[in-house]
Design an enzyme around this catalytic site. Structure first.
Site, PDB file in Angstrom:
ATOM      1  CB  SER A 239      42.313  41.346  32.337  1.00 51.23           C
ATOM      2  OG  SER A 239      41.847  40.111  32.837  1.00 51.23           O
ATOM      3  CG  ASP A 467      34.576  44.201  35.725  1.00 50.99           C
ATOM      4  OD1 ASP A 467      34.809  43.008  35.466  1.00 50.99           O
ATOM      5  OD2 ASP A 467      35.392  45.114  35.535  1.00 50.99           O
ATOM      6  CG  HIS A 514      36.835  41.568  32.445  1.00 53.05           C
ATOM      7  ND1 HIS A 514      37.531  42.027  33.540  1.00 53.05           N
ATOM      8  CD2 HIS A 514      37.724  40.832  31.723  1.00 53.05           C
ATOM      9  CE1 HIS A 514      38.779  41.580  33.485  1.00 53.05           C
ATOM     10  NE2 HIS A 514      38.925  40.867  32.388  1.00 53.05           N
TER      11      HIS A 514
END
Length: 539
Positions: A239, A467, A514
């Site tokens: 991320s 995701d 995610h």
């Protein structure tokens, strides 16, 4: 904190906590007459009861103890080393006295696991605070070193926004099985249990402000590398950590063997830049991060994995707003702008522009802070066993309530809605193609005649099957990187082409959202081991 003391704190921590957010959620769904079932219409967002939240706030579990509890779930490591050096204390009336505690009794002795109890050992596990230059600058580090063999390769892992290295607890054991590798996980400066110096941006120019915010993190990583005397390494970032990994590769070339980006933020262009419609708030990536239920994400497999030639984003991301509009318009004319959608709430934009982070709200909320955090943790960790979910909730809250620091960089790096102000898609093709000195050092003060260009590095992008990050951005980045390689080698000799290591590929981790390293940790670890062994073969 010694291993024995930490374990005692672990048991004490578990006794002091109340019912976990996940247990509260399951009790509510089963209509059990608990306090959580009587919380009102916001109960679905804040799954922890008022009494439970107050008890957790009052217990004030230290971040070191919470991290230790999470790391105790690492296989073959029930008593992990956990140092208690800290510069991350919660806010107080006197902030000037905050400093790192260098006391020897705050350090943690390394823990060794023998091959008798560790089938992939012997290994050495260590936790320490690595002091950097300047006032109150240090990085929290957790490492796994293989014993009785040569150490040839290094893997460095960077977490996402507001998180910490403890979130990789499902990966340390699996990744440290690869022969010849040492695994390092770091808390970014100003996050996790790293020190939290005041974050300030001095530049007034837009681009310079972005660069200054990025440099705050990547300069600390480079200083850590030098201190650890590591010449080259493989860098994994998740991320925001993925975003920073790209920024590092561009600013400090010549030190990476491979770049692995796990659901990186900041790759696509802002929708306004391509005349795309603004999404409803329920479609925003920011909202999905706090509302997506991981139990549903990890149990159900999406049978239609995006085709790189056709996809415009996954079903949980507002970057596919154009494709949604096309579904409503049978003509599918993507040259016609879709009807404008409702923009992000004004309060969200105001808070973002005022640089008020979500963690500020947790800190200001006092006894309500654990309840606010439970709304996220109950969904994020809903697929895990109740005790692990509870440990991660405690860990997350212990980090969120710490003094604000690196979190304030977000508003300079991302615009409201979580789009990068300087999208990586414009820069990522430069990874592995920067100018460096002949000896591999930085080129800022090196004469042009003494410089050479990098020979490319492999770039791997990984996304979860479900995701909410834009998977299409990954495929676009893959295309950009491969096009740059083709352009660079267009007139190269056969020998130059043979020496080039540049490549890019985009991978999908099944039954994961995610947080691919946690949701689909078994497949993630397997893919990572293959990538690590590929580096060993190349070297």
């Amino acid at each position: 904190m010694t291993a024995t003391t930490a374990n005692g704190g672990n048991d004490d921590t578990r006794m002091r906590t109340q019912q976990s957010p996940l247990a509260s959620k399951r009790a509510r769904e089963s209509n059990t007459p608990t306090e959580e079932n009587r919380k009102g219409k916001f109960g679905g967002f804040f799954t922890l009861g008022y009494k439970e939240g107050f008890t957790q706030w009052w217990a004030n579990i230290p971040a070191a103890a919470a991290e230790h509890t999470v790391l105790s779930y690492i296989p073959f490591l029930r008593k992990p080393p956990t140092h208690t050096q800290t510069g991350s204390a919660p806010p107080s009336t006197n902030t000037s006295t905050m400093s790192l505690d260098p006391s020897i009794d705050k350090e943690a002795a390394p823990v060794k696991t023998s091959s008798l109890v560790d089938p992939y050992g012997p290994r050495q596990w260590n936790s320490q605070m690595v002091q950097l230059g300047g006032k109150n600058r240090a990085l929290n580090e957790f490492s796994v070193e293989r014993l009785d063999e040569a150490h040839e390769q290094n893997l460095v892992m960077l977490h996402g926004y507001g998180a910490g290295l403890g979130f990789f607890y499902k990966n340390f054991e699996g990744l440290s099985r690869v022969p010849g590798w040492t695994v390092y996980a770091l808390d970014l400066l100003g996050m996790g249990r790293s020190s939290r110096p005041p974050f300030r941006v001095h530049a007034k120019d837009r681009q310079k402000s972005i660069s200054e915010a990025e440099d705050w993190f990547v300069d600390a990583l480079e200083e850590w590398r030098i201190k650890r005397k590591i010449d080259r390494f493989t860098l994994l970032g998740h991320s925001l950590g993925g975003y920073m990994a790209v920024a590092y590769a561009l600013k400090y070339p010549g030190h990476l063997n491979k770049l692995i980006l796990a659901s990186p933020v900041g790759i696509p262009e802002d929708p306004y830049a391509v005349n795309a419609a603004m999404p409803d708030p329920s479609d925003s990536t920011l909202t999905n991060e706090f509302s997506q239920d991981q139990e549903a994400t990890t149990e159900h497999s999406n049978s239609k994995i995006p085709d790189p030639a056709k996809t415009t984003g996954d079903n949980n991301n507002f970057l596919n707003a154009r494709s949604k509009a096309q579904k409503q318009d049978p003509s599918g004319d993507d040259t016609t702008p879709s009807a404008p959608r409702k923009p992000l709430p004004k309060w969200l934009t105001y808070l973002w522009d005022a640089n008020i982070s979500p963690f500020s709200l947790v800190r200001w909320a006092g006894p309500l802070g654990p309840r606010f955090v439970s709304g996220w943790t109950s969904r994020r960790f809903s697929h895990l066993p109740a005790d692990e979910a509870q440990a991660l909730h405690n860990y997350a809250y212990s980090l969120f309530k710490q003094r604000g620091s690196g979190e304030y960089a977000l508003a300079y790096i991302l615009a409201p809605g979580a789009f990068a102000r300087s999208p990586l898609i414009r820069r990522i093709h430069g990874v592995g193609r920067q100018m460096i000195a002949a000896n591999g050092s930085a080129t800022s003060s090196i004469a042009l005649a003494q410089q050479r260009r990098e020979n490319g590095i492999p770039v791997v992008l990984m996304y979860g099957e479900n995701d909410w990050m834009d998977i299409a951005g990954g495929y676009a980045a893959e295309q950009k990187i491969n096009e740059e390689k083709e352009r660079t080698l267009h007139s190269a000799s056969a020998e130059e082409k043979k020496k080039d290591h540049g490549s890019a590929k985009c991978l999908i981790i099944k039954k994961a959202g995610h947080h691919v390293y946690l949701d689909g940790f078994e497949e993630f670890n397997k893919v990572m081991r293959e990538e690590m062994m590929d580096v060993s073969r190349r070297r």
